[in-house]
Design a protein around this motif. Structure first.
Motif, mmCIF file in Angstrom:
data_model
loop_
_atom_site.group_PDB
_atom_site.id
_atom_site.type_symbol
_atom_site.label_atom_id
_atom_site.label_comp_id
_atom_site.label_asym_id
_atom_site.label_seq_id
_atom_site.Cartn_x
_atom_site.Cartn_y
_atom_site.Cartn_z
ATOM 1 N N ILE A 242 -59.989 -23.251 30.800
ATOM 2 C CA ILE A 242 -59.724 -22.101 31.659
ATOM 3 C C ILE A 242 -58.374 -21.519 31.259
ATOM 4 C CG2 ILE A 242 -59.322 -21.330 34.023
ATOM 5 C CD1 ILE A 242 -61.267 -23.481 34.968
ATOM 6 N N ALA A 243 -58.420 -20.337 30.669
ATOM 7 C CA ALA A 243 -57.192 -19.712 30.165
ATOM 8 C C ALA A 243 -56.460 -18.940 31.253
ATOM 9 C CB ALA A 243 -57.523 -18.772 29.005
ATOM 10 N N ALA A 244 -57.187 -18.471 32.250
ATOM 11 C CA ALA A 244 -56.562 -17.726 33.343
ATOM 12 C C ALA A 244 -57.548 -17.668 34.502
ATOM 13 C CB ALA A 244 -56.184 -16.320 32.900
ATOM 14 N N GLN A 245 -57.000 -17.576 35.700
ATOM 15 C CA GLN A 245 -57.853 -17.502 36.883
ATOM 16 C C GLN A 245 -57.058 -16.904 38.037
ATOM 17 O OE1 GLN A 245 -59.153 -21.187 38.920
ATOM 18 N NE2 GLN A 245 -61.264 -20.447 38.665
ATOM 19 N N ALA A 272 -57.955 -8.895 40.927
ATOM 20 C CA ALA A 272 -58.110 -10.217 40.315
ATOM 21 C C ALA A 272 -58.235 -10.108 38.804
ATOM 22 C CB ALA A 272 -59.328 -10.925 40.910
ATOM 23 N N ALA A 273 -59.008 -9.138 38.337
ATOM 24 C CA ALA A 273 -59.186 -8.963 36.894
ATOM 25 C C ALA A 273 -57.860 -8.635 36.218
ATOM 26 C CB ALA A 273 -60.208 -7.864 36.624
ATOM 27 N N ASP A 274 -57.088 -7.751 36.816
ATOM 28 C CA ASP A 274 -55.803 -7.377 36.225
ATOM 29 C C ASP A 274 -54.868 -8.584 36.138
ATOM 30 O OD1 ASP A 274 -56.686 -4.804 35.931
ATOM 31 O OD2 ASP A 274 -55.538 -3.980 37.617
ATOM 32 N N GLY A 384 -62.862 -11.748 53.017
ATOM 33 C CA GLY A 384 -63.452 -11.642 51.695
ATOM 34 C C GLY A 384 -62.611 -12.439 50.708
ATOM 35 N N ALA A 385 -63.196 -12.729 49.569
ATOM 36 C CA ALA A 385 -62.488 -13.404 48.479
ATOM 37 C C ALA A 385 -63.185 -13.083 47.171
ATOM 38 C CB ALA A 385 -62.444 -14.913 48.695
ATOM 39 N N CYS A 386 -62.385 -12.875 46.149
ATOM 40 C CA CYS A 386 -62.926 -12.629 44.808
ATOM 41 C C CYS A 386 -62.198 -13.548 43.832
ATOM 42 C CB CYS A 386 -62.707 -11.171 44.404
ATOM 43 S SG CYS A 386 -63.305 -10.785 42.742
ATOM 44 N N VAL A 387 -62.969 -14.249 43.009
ATOM 45 C CA VAL A 387 -62.399 -15.129 41.995
ATOM 46 C C VAL A 387 -62.836 -14.646 40.619
ATOM 47 C CG1 VAL A 387 -62.181 -17.490 41.142
ATOM 48 C CG2 VAL A 387 -62.497 -17.076 43.597
ATOM 49 N N VAL A 388 -61.877 -14.389 39.770
ATOM 50 C CA VAL A 388 -62.134 -14.028 38.364
ATOM 51 C C VAL A 388 -61.534 -15.116 37.487
ATOM 52 C CG1 VAL A 388 -61.686 -12.356 36.528
ATOM 53 C CG2 VAL A 388 -62.236 -11.560 38.842
ATOM 54 N N THR A 389 -62.324 -15.594 36.548
ATOM 55 C CA THR A 389 -61.918 -16.713 35.682
ATOM 56 C C THR A 389 -62.149 -16.339 34.232
ATOM 57 O OG1 THR A 389 -62.664 -18.228 37.428
ATOM 58 C CG2 THR A 389 -62.218 -19.184 35.259
#
Length: 395
Positions: A242-245, A272-274, A384-389
């Protein structure tokens, strides 16, 4: 935070329709055993476990994991709506990177009921009360919750950018083509955009057809994260890390913008993406393969732009040019996504993880994305919650 989290093992079970007779404890335990086998580890090697599910009683994670082993380790149960699986992964990754543990298991599972999602607790304030109030004002129709939210967001997108419902039909058709060769997917029949448009119109006011929505599903998936030292000591596969999350939650704009697109998390996705691109030191143009939260075809379109895969308002050209599939700029949801694979809420984030890790390892067979080195995952839960990995293959 000084130790990368490597994905040593992944596993999932085929997703099935509600009422199949297979219960969550069986599904979850089977996924854990597959992840352990994939990693070449025993349950006694696991130092902590995070279990994610939405519909279930407290300590259901213990019920699942006790079937695999009873070693006295910490087990934490997590519920973050549809982003529950990746929330479990988020916690597991932090444990590894902080040095608090060297081998952590994340498992997500769900035993769902047929039909539309509904509240299970009507004797207390709903966590969706503020969302529902605004939704009633902007999209005042008598439809199930999920249809109103994502159908309304899709209608706003069409009105804002001049897109037609055929855009969403093309997204669903693409999903079906990708799922054809995925034995884990619930729906594997290839359909055309015309088939989607001919399916029942379940929400006429927003042009939402039945095949634009994902099916309720039961299932489970799991991943095992380890430190570099633990991987070396045990001779594990450490080819993907996992390089970033990032996890984001709602900001005032979710309500103040009076936008259905904002209400369903478009701003959380972009934020999250940014963060993830900044952490990894790359841009969206560097990504090879994407697994994103397509609970509705409408949300896949919104997410293209939230992840910056295409410019705002550019989704029609993005889809028509084939930049969301094999031979294009990205391969989006090679698994078939939620639209074809199904969406057992607690399992979805870890099923996405499983798909991307196998892609980066080069183990996806007919669905393999050529030369995949960087994978991006997006998992969204309203409320709400958003996870980008971001996952990377070790060069």
């Amino acid at each position: 935070m000084n130790s990368k989290a490597y994905v040593a093992g992944v596993g999932m079970v085929p997703f099935v329709k509600p009422g199949s007779g297979v219960h969550y404890d069986q599904l979850g335990a089977a996924a854990v055993r597959k992840a352990l086998e994939n990693a070449g580890l025993h349950y006694r090697d696991v130092q902590q476990a995070i279990a994610g599910y939405v519909y279930g009683d407290s300590t259901a994670g213990q019920r699942v994991l006790y079937q695999v082993g009873m070693t006295g380790i910490p087990i934490v149960n997590v519920n973050n709506n549809c982003s529950t699986g990746s929330s479990a992964l988020f916690l597991a990754r932090q444990l590894i990177e902080s040095g608090a543990a060297e081998c952590v298991l994340a498992v997500g599972f769900e035993q769902m009921q047929p039909g539309a999602l509904k509240s299970q607790w009507d004797d207390r304030p709903s966590p969706f009360a503020n969302f529902d109030t605004l939704c009633d004002e902007i999209c005042p129709f008598e439809q199930p919750l999920a249809l109103r939210y994502f159908g309304g967001a899709g209608k706003e997108y069409m009105d804002r950018y001049g897109a037609g419902p055929e855009l969403f039909a093309k997204v669903k058709a693409k999903a079906s083509r990708h799922a054809e060769h995925n034995p884990m997917a619930l729906l594997r029949n290839v359909i055309t955009p015309e088939d989607v448009m001919a399916s029942p119109l379940v929400f006429p006011e927003v042009h939402l057809h039945r095949l634009m929505a994902c099916p309720p599903t039961c299932g489970a998936a799991a991943a095992i994260l380890v430190s570099a030292d633990f991987a070396r000591k045990h001779g594990l596969d450490a080819s993907v890390y996992i390089a970033a999350q990032a996890m984001t939650t709602d900001l005032p704009g979710t309500f103040e913008k009076r936008s259905m697109m904002a209400l369903v998390g478009a701003d959380m996705t972009r934020a999250a993406a940014d963060q993830v691109y900044a952490q990894a030191g790359i841009g969206p143009e560097d990504v090879d393969v994407v697994e994103l939260h397509d609970c509705f075809a409408q949300n896949e379109v919104l997410t293209y732009e939230g992840l910056r895969l295409c410019p705002e308002g550019g989704a029609t050209e993005f889809v028509d040019s084939g930049n969301n599939t094999y031979g294009g700029k990205y391969v989006v949801n090679p698994s078939g996504g939620l639209l074809s694979k199904g969406h057992p809420l607690g399992a979805t984030g870890l099923a996405q993880c499983t798909e991307l890790v196998e892609q980066l390892r080069g183990q996806s067979g007919v669905r393999q994305v050529a030369n995949a080195r960087i994978g991006l995952q997006h998992n969204l839960g309203l409320g709400g919650a958003c996870v980008v990995t971001l996952y990377r293959r070790v060069d």
